[in-house]
Scaffold this motif. Structure first.
Motif, PDB file in Angstrom:
ATOM      1  N   LYS A  85       0.470   4.054 -29.017  1.00  9.76           N
ATOM      2  CA  LYS A  85      -0.168   3.866 -27.440  1.00  9.76           C
ATOM      3  C   LYS A  85       0.144   5.257 -26.742  1.00  9.76           C
ATOM      4  O   LYS A  85      -0.843   5.336 -26.015  1.00  9.76           O
ATOM      5  N   ALA A  86       1.217   5.836 -26.725  1.00 14.17           N
ATOM      6  CA  ALA A  86       1.648   7.014 -25.948  1.00 14.17           C
ATOM      7  C   ALA A  86       0.592   8.204 -26.177  1.00 14.17           C
ATOM      8  O   ALA A  86       0.341   8.880 -25.521  1.00 14.17           O
ATOM      9  N   LEU A  87       0.061   8.014 -27.397  1.00 17.35           N
ATOM     10  CA  LEU A  87      -0.665   8.989 -28.076  1.00 17.35           C
ATOM     11  C   LEU A  87      -2.267   9.083 -27.247  1.00 17.35           C
ATOM     12  O   LEU A  87      -2.799  10.213 -27.300  1.00 17.35           O
ATOM     13  N   MET A  88      -2.373   7.974 -26.872  1.00 22.47           N
ATOM     14  CA  MET A  88      -3.805   7.790 -26.378  1.00 22.47           C
ATOM     15  C   MET A  88      -3.483   7.978 -24.783  1.00 22.47           C
ATOM     16  O   MET A  88      -4.815   7.740 -24.020  1.00 22.47           O
ATOM     17  N   ARG A  89      -2.627   8.457 -24.021  1.00 20.16           N
ATOM     18  CA  ARG A  89      -2.679   8.710 -22.828  1.00 20.16           C
ATOM     19  C   ARG A  89      -3.618   9.769 -22.503  1.00 20.16           C
ATOM     20  O   ARG A  89      -3.875  10.555 -23.221  1.00 20.16           O
ATOM     21  N   ASN A  90      -3.937   9.839 -20.938  1.00 24.32           N
ATOM     22  CA  ASN A  90      -4.831  10.911 -20.798  1.00 24.32           C
ATOM     23  C   ASN A  90      -4.113  12.370 -20.760  1.00 24.32           C
ATOM     24  O   ASN A  90      -2.993  12.326 -20.463  1.00 24.32           O
ATOM     25  N   MET A  91      -5.073  13.294 -20.777  1.00 26.75           N
ATOM     26  CA  MET A  91      -4.378  14.674 -21.050  1.00 26.75           C
ATOM     27  C   MET A  91      -3.917  15.125 -19.705  1.00 26.75           C
ATOM     28  O   MET A  91      -4.500  14.920 -18.656  1.00 26.75           O
ATOM     29  N   LEU A  92      -2.797  15.789 -19.866  1.00 28.49           N
ATOM     30  CA  LEU A  92      -2.337  16.835 -18.424  1.00 28.49           C
ATOM     31  C   LEU A  92      -2.192  18.102 -19.130  1.00 28.49           C
ATOM     32  O   LEU A  92      -2.106  18.378 -20.117  1.00 28.49           O
ATOM     33  N   GLY A  93      -2.127  18.908 -18.219  1.00 30.57           N
ATOM     34  CA  GLY A  93      -1.595  20.373 -18.599  1.00 30.57           C
ATOM     35  C   GLY A  93      -0.298  20.651 -18.957  1.00 30.57           C
ATOM     36  O   GLY A  93       0.430  20.017 -18.410  1.00 30.57           O
ATOM     37  N   HIS A  94      -0.068  21.440 -19.859  1.00 28.74           N
ATOM     38  CA  HIS A  94       1.335  21.516 -20.435  1.00 28.74           C
ATOM     39  C   HIS A  94       2.104  22.371 -19.321  1.00 28.74           C
ATOM     40  O   HIS A  94       3.302  22.401 -19.561  1.00 28.74           O
ATOM     41  N   MET A  95       1.592  22.804 -18.088  1.00 28.80           N
ATOM     42  CA  MET A  95       2.292  23.173 -17.141  1.00 28.80           C
ATOM     43  C   MET A  95       2.567  22.392 -15.960  1.00 28.80           C
ATOM     44  O   MET A  95       3.030  22.676 -14.922  1.00 28.80           O
ATOM     45  N   ASP A  96       2.104  20.954 -16.336  1.00 27.00           N
ATOM     46  CA  ASP A  96       2.065  20.171 -15.218  1.00 27.00           C
ATOM     47  C   ASP A  96       3.408  19.638 -15.014  1.00 27.00           C
ATOM     48  O   ASP A  96       4.259  19.577 -15.889  1.00 27.00           O
ATOM     49  N   PRO A  97       3.968  19.257 -13.647  1.00 22.53           N
ATOM     50  CA  PRO A  97       5.171  18.895 -13.395  1.00 22.53           C
ATOM     51  C   PRO A  97       5.556  17.601 -14.076  1.00 22.53           C
ATOM     52  O   PRO A  97       6.936  17.526 -14.565  1.00 22.53           O
ATOM     53  N   GLU A  98       4.643  16.749 -14.308  1.00 21.47           N
ATOM     54  CA  GLU A  98       4.993  15.657 -15.103  1.00 21.47           C
ATOM     55  C   GLU A  98       5.227  15.798 -16.547  1.00 21.47           C
ATOM     56  O   GLU A  98       6.208  15.101 -17.255  1.00 21.47           O
ATOM     57  N   VAL A  99       4.652  16.641 -16.970  1.00 23.12           N
ATOM     58  CA  VAL A  99       4.920  17.172 -18.495  1.00 23.12           C
ATOM     59  C   VAL A  99       6.329  17.848 -18.482  1.00 23.12           C
ATOM     60  O   VAL A  99       7.103  17.525 -19.448  1.00 23.12           O
ATOM     61  N   PHE A 100       6.496  18.682 -17.433  1.00 24.22           N
ATOM     62  CA  PHE A 100       7.864  19.114 -17.619  1.00 24.22           C
ATOM     63  C   PHE A 100       9.076  18.140 -17.381  1.00 24.22           C
ATOM     64  O   PHE A 100      10.350  18.213 -18.117  1.00 24.22           O
ATOM     65  N   ALA A 101       9.044  17.152 -16.561  1.00 23.15           N
ATOM     66  CA  ALA A 101       9.753  16.064 -16.463  1.00 23.15           C
ATOM     67  C   ALA A 101      10.023  15.092 -17.678  1.00 23.15           C
ATOM     68  O   ALA A 101      10.796  14.845 -18.260  1.00 23.15           O
ATOM     69  N   LEU A 102       8.802  14.918 -18.413  1.00 24.39           N
ATOM     70  CA  LEU A 102       8.780  14.283 -19.822  1.00 24.39           C
ATOM     71  C   LEU A 102       9.585  15.346 -20.851  1.00 24.39           C
ATOM     72  O   LEU A 102      10.459  14.658 -21.525  1.00 24.39           O
TER      73      LEU A 102
ATOM     74  N   GLU B 154      13.093  27.326 -18.132  1.00 23.08           N
ATOM     75  CA  GLU B 154      12.681  28.393 -16.867  1.00 23.08           C
ATOM     76  C   GLU B 154      11.267  27.733 -16.539  1.00 23.08           C
ATOM     77  O   GLU B 154      10.925  28.095 -15.402  1.00 23.08           O
ATOM     78  N   HIS B 155      10.649  26.904 -17.318  1.00 27.65           N
ATOM     79  CA  HIS B 155       9.095  26.301 -16.990  1.00 27.65           C
ATOM     80  C   HIS B 155       8.084  27.396 -16.608  1.00 27.65           C
ATOM     81  O   HIS B 155       7.403  27.357 -15.656  1.00 27.65           O
ATOM     82  N   THR B 156       8.177  28.454 -17.402  1.00 27.58           N
ATOM     83  CA  THR B 156       7.435  29.556 -17.558  1.00 27.58           C
ATOM     84  C   THR B 156       6.598  29.529 -18.833  1.00 27.58           C
ATOM     85  O   THR B 156       6.614  28.839 -19.600  1.00 27.58           O
ATOM     86  N   TYR B 157       5.444  30.189 -18.449  1.00 29.75           N
ATOM     87  CA  TYR B 157       4.249  30.003 -19.707  1.00 29.75           C
ATOM     88  C   TYR B 157       4.770  30.900 -20.635  1.00 29.75           C
ATOM     89  O   TYR B 157       5.226  31.989 -20.650  1.00 29.75           O
ATOM     90  N   HIS B 158       4.575  30.073 -22.007  1.00 30.03           N
ATOM     91  CA  HIS B 158       4.694  30.887 -23.107  1.00 30.03           C
ATOM     92  C   HIS B 158       3.762  30.647 -24.079  1.00 30.03           C
ATOM     93  O   HIS B 158       2.899  31.367 -24.824  1.00 30.03           O
ATOM     94  N   HIS B 159       3.368  29.477 -24.548  1.00 26.98           N
ATOM     95  CA  HIS B 159       2.171  29.028 -25.279  1.00 26.98           C
ATOM     96  C   HIS B 159       1.864  27.515 -24.724  1.00 26.98           C
ATOM     97  O   HIS B 159       2.731  26.737 -24.116  1.00 26.98           O
ATOM     98  N   THR B 160       0.569  27.126 -25.482  1.00 25.79           N
ATOM     99  CA  THR B 160       0.057  25.699 -24.979  1.00 25.79           C
ATOM    100  C   THR B 160       0.750  24.791 -25.972  1.00 25.79           C
ATOM    101  O   THR B 160       0.400  24.551 -27.129  1.00 25.79           O
ATOM    102  N   VAL B 161       1.681  23.777 -25.350  1.00 27.31           N
ATOM    103  CA  VAL B 161       2.202  22.693 -26.239  1.00 27.31           C
ATOM    104  C   VAL B 161       1.394  21.732 -26.547  1.00 27.31           C
ATOM    105  O   VAL B 161       0.593  21.280 -25.520  1.00 27.31           O
TER     106      VAL B 161
END
Length: 387
Positions: free
Chosen positions: A25-42, A238-245
């Motif tokens: 079910k989680a796999l079908m969630r809408n996409m967010l950017g890999h630098m989005d605050p919600e993704v960092f919280a996840l 540090e939440h800085t860019y390295h690569h797209t997860v």
């Protein structure tokens, strides 16, 4: 034309495993950017949950590598081994041998401690060859043969040597006891698609402070840029860019790992052992037997069963596949000799294995097989309700 049969197919291999419904079910969630605050919280929640699963020291670095378990294996050697380092590898199967090959490719002088196929590594052999080594590496659960290596005993030997200790936890973490801090493990990894029943494509790692200190003292840059520990730490801490997860894989992994922790790691350990007993007790009267002779050395999550005399391994597995049931045979010397039945995550339940027994009953002409399976499940359910 491709026909979607995923709702019907029964996957009983040593990986990948059936995806947990919450992960699906989680796999079908809408996409967010890999630098989005919600993704960092996840990601932060994933890191905390991984510390629980691995039993790390407080604040140990955990992360997901964007690749399968073999990337987790390679990242450890790429970051922690340099040319000329002495690395002792415990190899009693295909994946121990893979460790040795990877270490050698990064310039290590590899010492091998071996054991016959179907037998665990002897800690005394490790003790006899450990002087002067920079790292000891071992596969906790050797997937190719169904052997559980004595990691706690080996860890006690490594602890007094000053060497780093790397453990492949691909078929153990999340379903078997794993105590990274207590054992003194410095680097551990698994695959998302194994005991946690998440989709393939992520390698959860854990790194000790001691390993980070060794990494910081490297004489040369890490040859594998993609999984450089500093770069990974930049993103995960540090939440800085390295690569797209792969964000959607993170969603699914988070759901699967949380489901495992909510079930309880001890209950999962009991569940996999019960299912192993159910399957082996069901099949023993029909000529199947344990490939690993010593019970203490049997890997609960990959049940290796020696096939009956005259058993048509390839033919039966092909017939099962035509019935939408996948089982896995042996690798190399054990091809045609054993089956390796996966008991990780969502495959360690009666329902999928009952479908196997129904099919085998027909293919082998053994009408009592299904009834025996049902009886053994009922006997085991007295201790823990299997579902």
């Amino acid at each position: 034309m491709f026909e979607d049969t995923h709702d019907e197919h029964v996957l009983l291999t040593p990986g990948p495993t059936p995806i947990h419904p919450k992960a699906q079910k989680a796999l079908m969630r809408n996409m967010l950017g890999h630098m989005d605050p919600e993704v960092f919280a996840l990601n932060s929640e994933i890191q905390n949950d991984l510390r629980v699963m691995y039993g790390t020291e407080e604040g140990a670095f955990t992360a997901l590598l964007a690749g399968t378990g073999s990337l987790g294996m390679e990242a450890g050697f790429a970051n922690l081994v340099e040319a000329g380092d002495e690395v002792l590898v415990c190899a009693n199967g295909s994946f121990g041998r893979r460790m040795a090959e990877m270490a050698a490719r990064y310039g290590a002088k590899v010492r091998l401690v071996t054991a016959p196929l179907g037998e665990a590594i002897n800690p005394a052999d490790v003790a006899a060859h450990i002087d002067g080594v920079n790292m000891v590496a071992v596969v906790h659960g050797e997937t190719s043969t169904g052997v559980l290596n004595p990691v706690p005993e080996i860890a006690e030997i490594v602890r007094h040597s000053g060497a780093l200790f790397t453990v492949d936890a691909v078929t153990t973490a999340g379903m078997e006891p794993f105590k990274m801090k207590d054992w003194g493990v410095d680097y551990a990894y698994t695959g998302a698609q194994k005991c946690l029943s998440a989709p393939p494509g992520l390698a959860p790692i854990a790194v000790s402070e001691r390993a980070f200190a060794r990494f910081a003292a490297r004489r040369s840059p890490t040859p594998l840029w993609y999984c450089d520990l500093d770069g990974l730490k930049d993103y995960w801490v540090e939440h800085t860019y390295h690569h797209t997860v792969p964000v959607n894989l993170h969603y699914a992994f988070h759901a699967a790992l949380r489901a495992a922790l909510e079930e309880g790691l001890e209950q999962r350990q009991r569940r996999v052992r019960q299912m192993g007993r159910v399957i082996s007790r069901t099949l023993e009267p029909f000529g199947f037997s344990h490939y690993v002779k010593r019970e203490a050395e049997r890997l609960p999550t990959v049940l290796a069963l020696r096939l009956p005399e005259g058993f048509d391994d390839a033919g039966i597995r092909k017939a099962l596949r035509q019935r939408e049931i996948s089982v896995t045979g042996g690798l190399g010397p054990t091809a045609g000799v054993i089956w390796r039945l996966g008991l990780m995550g969502e495959s360690a339940r009666p329902a999928p294995y009952r479908k196997l027994m129904v099919a085998l009953s027909d293919l082998l002409g053994e009408p009592s097989l299904v009834g025996r399976f049902d009886d053994v499940v009922q006997q085991e359910a007295g201790e823990l309700a299997l579902s």
